[in-house]
Design a protein around this motif. Structure first.
Motif, PDB file in Angstrom:
ATOM      1  N   MET A 101       0.798  -1.221   0.000  1.00 12.11           N
ATOM      2  CA  MET A 101       0.000   0.000   0.000  1.00 12.11           C
ATOM      3  C   MET A 101       0.833   1.275   0.000  1.00 12.11           C
ATOM      4  SD  MET A 101      -3.354  -0.947   2.298  1.00 12.11           S
ATOM      5  CE  MET A 101      -2.440  -1.695   3.650  1.00 12.11           C
ATOM      6  N   ILE A 102       2.167   1.158  -0.075  1.00 11.23           N
ATOM      7  CA  ILE A 102       2.969   2.363  -0.283  1.00 11.23           C
ATOM      8  C   ILE A 102       2.983   2.756  -1.757  1.00 11.23           C
ATOM      9  CG2 ILE A 102       4.428   1.800   1.699  1.00 11.23           C
ATOM     10  CD1 ILE A 102       6.671   1.108  -0.267  1.00 11.23           C
ATOM     11  N   VAL A 103       2.531   1.831  -2.643  1.00 10.97           N
ATOM     12  CA  VAL A 103       2.584   2.102  -4.086  1.00 10.97           C
ATOM     13  C   VAL A 103       1.722   3.298  -4.447  1.00 10.97           C
ATOM     14  CG1 VAL A 103       1.998   1.211  -6.374  1.00 10.97           C
ATOM     15  CG2 VAL A 103       3.183  -0.253  -4.731  1.00 10.97           C
ATOM     16  N   GLY A 104       0.462   3.302  -4.018  1.00 15.43           N
ATOM     17  CA  GLY A 104      -0.441   4.397  -4.358  1.00 15.43           C
ATOM     18  C   GLY A 104       0.084   5.758  -3.940  1.00 15.43           C
ATOM     19  N   PRO A 105       0.464   5.933  -2.651  1.00 12.31           N
ATOM     20  CA  PRO A 105       0.996   7.227  -2.222  1.00 12.31           C
ATOM     21  C   PRO A 105       2.270   7.646  -2.950  1.00 12.31           C
ATOM     22  CG  PRO A 105       0.339   5.925  -0.323  1.00 12.31           C
ATOM     23  CD  PRO A 105       0.247   5.025  -1.511  1.00 12.31           C
ATOM     24  N   LEU A 106       3.197   6.702  -3.177  1.00 11.67           N
ATOM     25  CA  LEU A 106       4.454   7.056  -3.841  1.00 11.67           C
ATOM     26  C   LEU A 106       4.228   7.470  -5.288  1.00 11.67           C
ATOM     27  CD1 LEU A 106       6.942   4.333  -2.486  1.00 11.67           C
ATOM     28  CD2 LEU A 106       6.858   6.762  -1.887  1.00 11.67           C
ATOM     29  N   VAL A 107       3.389   6.749  -5.994  1.00 14.23           N
ATOM     30  CA  VAL A 107       3.114   7.109  -7.392  1.00 14.23           C
ATOM     31  C   VAL A 107       2.380   8.446  -7.462  1.00 14.23           C
ATOM     32  CG1 VAL A 107       1.856   6.430  -9.472  1.00 14.23           C
ATOM     33  CG2 VAL A 107       3.119   4.720  -8.179  1.00 14.23           C
ATOM     34  N   ALA A 108       1.444   8.676  -6.527  1.00 14.99           N
ATOM     35  CA  ALA A 108       0.695   9.931  -6.523  1.00 14.99           C
ATOM     36  C   ALA A 108       1.598  11.132  -6.275  1.00 14.99           C
ATOM     37  CB  ALA A 108      -0.403   9.872  -5.461  1.00 14.99           C
ATOM     38  N   ARG A 109       2.535  10.994  -5.358  1.00 15.25           N
ATOM     39  CA  ARG A 109       3.342  12.152  -4.952  1.00 15.25           C
ATOM     40  C   ARG A 109       4.659  12.266  -5.715  1.00 15.25           C
ATOM     41  NH1 ARG A 109       5.770  13.056   1.027  1.00 15.25           N
ATOM     42  NH2 ARG A 109       6.893  14.995   0.605  1.00 15.25           N
ATOM     43  N   PHE A 110       5.266  11.123  -6.065  1.00 18.07           N
ATOM     44  CA  PHE A 110       6.598  11.160  -6.686  1.00 18.07           C
ATOM     45  C   PHE A 110       6.639  10.593  -8.105  1.00 18.07           C
ATOM     46  CE2 PHE A 110       7.238  10.721  -2.056  1.00 18.07           C
ATOM     47  CZ  PHE A 110       7.903  11.910  -1.802  1.00 18.07           C
ATOM     48  N   GLY A 111       5.554   9.986  -8.536  1.00 17.65           N
ATOM     49  CA  GLY A 111       5.516   9.459  -9.898  1.00 17.65           C
ATOM     50  C   GLY A 111       6.279   8.166 -10.083  1.00 17.65           C
ATOM     51  N   MET A 112       6.648   7.490  -9.015  1.00 17.05           N
ATOM     52  CA  MET A 112       7.351   6.214  -9.129  1.00 17.05           C
ATOM     53  C   MET A 112       7.220   5.410  -7.842  1.00 17.05           C
ATOM     54  SD  MET A 112      10.263   6.052  -7.062  1.00 17.05           S
ATOM     55  CE  MET A 112      11.339   4.976  -7.983  1.00 17.05           C
ATOM     56  N   ALA A 113       7.345   4.093  -7.987  1.00 16.95           N
ATOM     57  CA  ALA A 113       7.349   3.198  -6.834  1.00 16.95           C
ATOM     58  C   ALA A 113       8.004   1.890  -7.251  1.00 16.95           C
ATOM     59  CB  ALA A 113       5.938   2.949  -6.314  1.00 16.95           C
ATOM     60  N   VAL A 114       8.584   1.217  -6.283  1.00 10.64           N
ATOM     61  CA  VAL A 114       9.169  -0.107  -6.480  1.00 10.64           C
ATOM     62  C   VAL A 114       8.656  -0.986  -5.357  1.00 10.64           C
ATOM     63  CG1 VAL A 114      11.284  -1.470  -6.570  1.00 10.64           C
ATOM     64  CG2 VAL A 114      11.249   0.832  -7.544  1.00 10.64           C
ATOM     65  N   ILE A 115       8.246  -2.205  -5.689  1.00 12.87           N
ATOM     66  CA  ILE A 115       7.765  -3.102  -4.649  1.00 12.87           C
ATOM     67  C   ILE A 115       8.025  -4.544  -5.070  1.00 12.87           C
ATOM     68  CG2 ILE A 115       5.392  -3.369  -5.510  1.00 12.87           C
ATOM     69  CD1 ILE A 115       6.237  -2.745  -1.843  1.00 12.87           C
ATOM     70  N   PRO A 116       8.600  -5.349  -4.178  1.00  7.42           N
ATOM     71  CA  PRO A 116       8.749  -6.775  -4.486  1.00  7.42           C
ATOM     72  C   PRO A 116       7.425  -7.491  -4.283  1.00  7.42           C
ATOM     73  CG  PRO A 116       9.561  -6.359  -2.303  1.00  7.42           C
ATOM     74  CD  PRO A 116       9.155  -5.018  -2.857  1.00  7.42           C
ATOM     75  N   LYS A 117       7.352  -8.713  -4.756  1.00  5.61           N
ATOM     76  CA  LYS A 117       6.171  -9.524  -4.488  1.00  5.61           C
ATOM     77  C   LYS A 117       6.059  -9.687  -2.986  1.00  5.61           C
ATOM     78  CE  LYS A 117       4.011 -13.871  -5.898  1.00  5.61           C
ATOM     79  NZ  LYS A 117       4.187 -15.129  -6.667  1.00  5.61           N
ATOM     80  N   PRO A 118       4.970  -9.188  -2.368  1.00  5.10           N
ATOM     81  CA  PRO A 118       4.931  -9.122  -0.903  1.00  5.10           C
ATOM     82  C   PRO A 118       4.643 -10.457  -0.251  1.00  5.10           C
ATOM     83  CG  PRO A 118       2.925  -8.218  -1.830  1.00  5.10           C
ATOM     84  CD  PRO A 118       3.804  -8.566  -2.994  1.00  5.10           C
ATOM     85  N   GLY A 119       5.009 -10.523   1.046  1.00  7.00           N
ATOM     86  CA  GLY A 119       4.795 -11.734   1.826  1.00  7.00           C
ATOM     87  C   GLY A 119       3.523 -11.632   2.632  1.00  7.00           C
ATOM     88  N   GLY A 120       3.589 -12.135   3.884  1.00 10.62           N
ATOM     89  CA  GLY A 120       2.415 -12.126   4.749  1.00 10.62           C
ATOM     90  C   GLY A 120       1.983 -13.528   5.098  1.00 10.62           C
ATOM     91  N   ASP A 121       0.684 -13.701   5.381  1.00 16.20           N
ATOM     92  CA  ASP A 121       0.164 -15.002   5.790  1.00 16.20           C
ATOM     93  C   ASP A 121       0.262 -16.031   4.679  1.00 16.20           C
ATOM     94  OD1 ASP A 121      -0.645 -14.439   8.401  1.00 16.20           O
ATOM     95  OD2 ASP A 121      -2.466 -13.472   7.696  1.00 16.20           O
ATOM     96  N   LYS A 122       0.475 -17.287   5.055  1.00 14.19           N
ATOM     97  CA  LYS A 122       0.458 -18.400   4.114  1.00 14.19           C
ATOM     98  C   LYS A 122      -0.963 -18.962   4.079  1.00 14.19           C
ATOM     99  CE  LYS A 122       4.833 -17.780   3.669  1.00 14.19           C
ATOM    100  NZ  LYS A 122       5.324 -17.003   2.516  1.00 14.19           N
ATOM    101  N   ILE A 123      -1.852 -18.238   3.422  1.00 19.86           N
ATOM    102  CA  ILE A 123      -3.264 -18.638   3.408  1.00 19.86           C
ATOM    103  C   ILE A 123      -3.763 -18.798   1.989  1.00 19.86           C
ATOM    104  CG2 ILE A 123      -3.825 -17.639   5.642  1.00 19.86           C
ATOM    105  CD1 ILE A 123      -4.861 -15.176   4.237  1.00 19.86           C
ATOM    106  N   GLY A 124      -2.846 -19.054   1.063  1.00 21.60           N
ATOM    107  CA  GLY A 124      -3.242 -19.243  -0.322  1.00 21.60           C
ATOM    108  C   GLY A 124      -2.906 -18.032  -1.172  1.00 21.60           C
ATOM    109  N   ARG A 125      -3.245 -18.141  -2.439  1.00 22.14           N
ATOM    110  CA  ARG A 125      -2.922 -17.104  -3.406  1.00 22.14           C
ATOM    111  C   ARG A 125      -3.673 -15.809  -3.076  1.00 22.14           C
ATOM    112  NH1 ARG A 125      -5.197 -15.594  -8.412  1.00 22.14           N
ATOM    113  NH2 ARG A 125      -6.891 -17.043  -7.968  1.00 22.14           N
ATOM    114  N   ARG A 126      -2.946 -14.709  -3.068  1.00 25.41           N
ATOM    115  CA  ARG A 126      -3.546 -13.401  -2.808  1.00 25.41           C
ATOM    116  C   ARG A 126      -3.037 -12.454  -3.889  1.00 25.41           C
ATOM    117  NH1 ARG A 126      -2.480 -12.208   3.490  1.00 25.41           N
ATOM    118  NH2 ARG A 126      -4.186 -10.742   3.220  1.00 25.41           N
ATOM    119  N   ARG A 127      -3.758 -12.392  -4.970  1.00 25.00           N
ATOM    120  CA  ARG A 127      -3.282 -11.670  -6.147  1.00 25.00           C
ATOM    121  C   ARG A 127      -3.339 -10.157  -5.938  1.00 25.00           C
ATOM    122  NH1 ARG A 127      -7.618 -10.213  -9.545  1.00 25.00           N
ATOM    123  NH2 ARG A 127      -9.649 -10.892  -8.798  1.00 25.00           N
TER     124      ARG A 127
END
Length: 434
Positions: A101-127
């Motif tokens: 969720m840092i993508v939206g703010p960074l693109v809005a304010r700076f015009g760019m963002a970088v994010i790896p495929k995120p982690g979190g719970d192992k509860i199945g595919r979360r596209r």
């Protein structure tokens, strides 16, 4: 790896105050990137996921100050965009799903963002399609590197657009909303998520100078602005923790008062527990769960077996289905738990079966529970917590079981529940952290 040792069979009695909402806090903290001015946030839960996100923002250059108990100020005046290309950023952000969720703010304010495929719970595919397709419609370009599992997002200028989301994703809606508030023109988001978390985020953004209408509905209209200011914001109590405590009180035969729960923001949760036969008494903004020796699951009007299934708000949140499942094992009657959104969240039931629960895992999404009405107390066991919500369900089972249980990998529980052992021990639980 830390563990809990739980001496089961003890009834609790006393007051519990729910922590701030984890899911709201993650969104709100990311939104502080939208302004160079100071944003003060109160009632932030002291849990791993939130603390890791705060540290990530510090590493990005955000000035973060601890201004009181569960209170912080954020000033994102000097963001180090070069840090986004470092191995340290990719490692830290990749281990935390909320970092998307840092993508939206960074693109809005700076015009760019970088994010790896995120982690979190192992509860199945979360596209992440909903996030990215929505931000693309605002004019951003996405480039994905399969080798690095890295997304790079750029935008010369974001422009308002109409979009119909393919799913009412909470984090997807939040991400798109934060990008749209500074886009040129008007953005319309249909099939938007409308959970209280999103309502809170929308109100905070409006306090910062955004122009969002339709708050609380699935149709949001955003008139873009050029600049957002600082503000102050208080995070709601965590509805998932409230629900966890209701189920815990009933299953352990405890008498618990839940204080300052923001009852009107709990939606269908109290009535859903009542359908399990649990007495949920509202006293102003508090909830009282009296001691239950037994509780009986209702049937539908035609006499058919009760079903609990998750759905977008105002339906039942998927984060509580694990709690409903474990609480049903000691009720009178039968129930079908239908977890529609995630295909791996019910796999923890084998641990409950080992403890003596009568559960049929029909498939990755459905489990039939035959409640035993406390006729057969669960047996103590040694378990491993696979995710946050299964972890709290296993803790509830262990607290009601006959004997001493051990739960390993409790870092998963700590990701979502603040000092859970200390808070429960104060009102009669016997939980030892190792």
């Amino acid at each position: 790896m830390a563990s809990f040792v739980i001496e089961g069979g003890h009834r609790l009695k006393g007051d519990l105050v729910p922590q701030g909402a984890k899911n709201e806090a993650l969104q709100i903290i990311c939104a502080t990137l939208l302004t160079p001015e100071v944003v003060k946030i109160y009632n932030i839960p002291d849990i791993l996921d939130v603390n890791n996100l705060i540290q990530l923002l510090r590493d990005m250059g955000v000035e973060v100050q601890h201004i009181g108990v569960n209170s912080y100020s954020f000033k994102a005046e000097n963001i180090n965009l070069d840090y986004l290309h470092t191995e340290d950023f990719l490692r830290r952000s990749g281990s935390l799903r909320g970092s998307v969720m840092i993508v939206g703010p960074l693109v809005a304010r700076f015009g760019m963002a970088v994010i790896p495929k995120p982690g979190g719970d192992k509860i199945g595919r979360r596209r992440l399609d909903t996030h990215f397709l929505g931000i693309q419609k605002l004019g951003a370009d996405f480039c994905y590197s399969p080798d690095k599992q890295l997304y790079e997002i750029t935008a010369k200028e974001l422009r308002g657009a109409y979009m119909l989301l393919d799913e009412a994703s909470v984090t997807g809606t939040a991400n798109i909303l934060m990008a749209a508030v500074m886009a040129k023109g008007i953005t319309t988001i249909y099939n938007a998520a409308c959970e209280p978390y999103l309502q809170q985020l929308s109100r905070m953004l409006n306090n910062m100078g955004a122009r969002i209408s339709g708050i609380g509905s699935n149709l949001l209209t955003i008139e873009g602005v050029d600049y957002l200011t600082g503000c102050e914001h208080t995070v709601l109590p965590d509805m998932i923790e409230v629900g966890s405590f209701i189920g815990m009180a009933a299953m352990t035969g405890s008498d618990i008062n839940l204080k300052n729960v923001s009852y009107n923001d709990l939606g269908i949760i109290p009535d859903s527990f009542r359908r399990l036969g649990i007495i949920v008494e509202q006293n102003g903004d508090d909830i009282h769960i009296p001691c239950h020796d037994t509780y009986e699951i209702e049937t539908f009007i035609d006499g058919s077996i009760m079903t609990f299934s998750d759905a977008p708000w105002p339906g039942l949140t998927p984060d509580l289905l694990s709690v409903f499942l474990v609480v049903a094992t000691q009720a009178k009657g039968s129930v079908l738990i239908h977890q529609k959104m995630f295909e791996s969240r019910l796999f923890f039931v084998d641990k409950l079966i080992d403890m003596g629960a009568q559960i049929i895992l029909c498939d990755p999404h459905r489990a039939a529970v035959i409640g035993q009405g406390h006729a057969h107390t669960l047996r103590a066991s040694t378990m491993v917590s696979p995710d946050i919500r299964a972890g709290i369900a296993l803790l509830i089972a262990a607290m009601s079981a006959d004997g001493t249980s051990t739960i390993h990998n409790i870092d998963q529980i700590d990701r979502g529940y603040q000092d859970i052992d200390k808070r429960l021990n104060r009102i009669g639980a016997r939980i030892t952290r190792i």
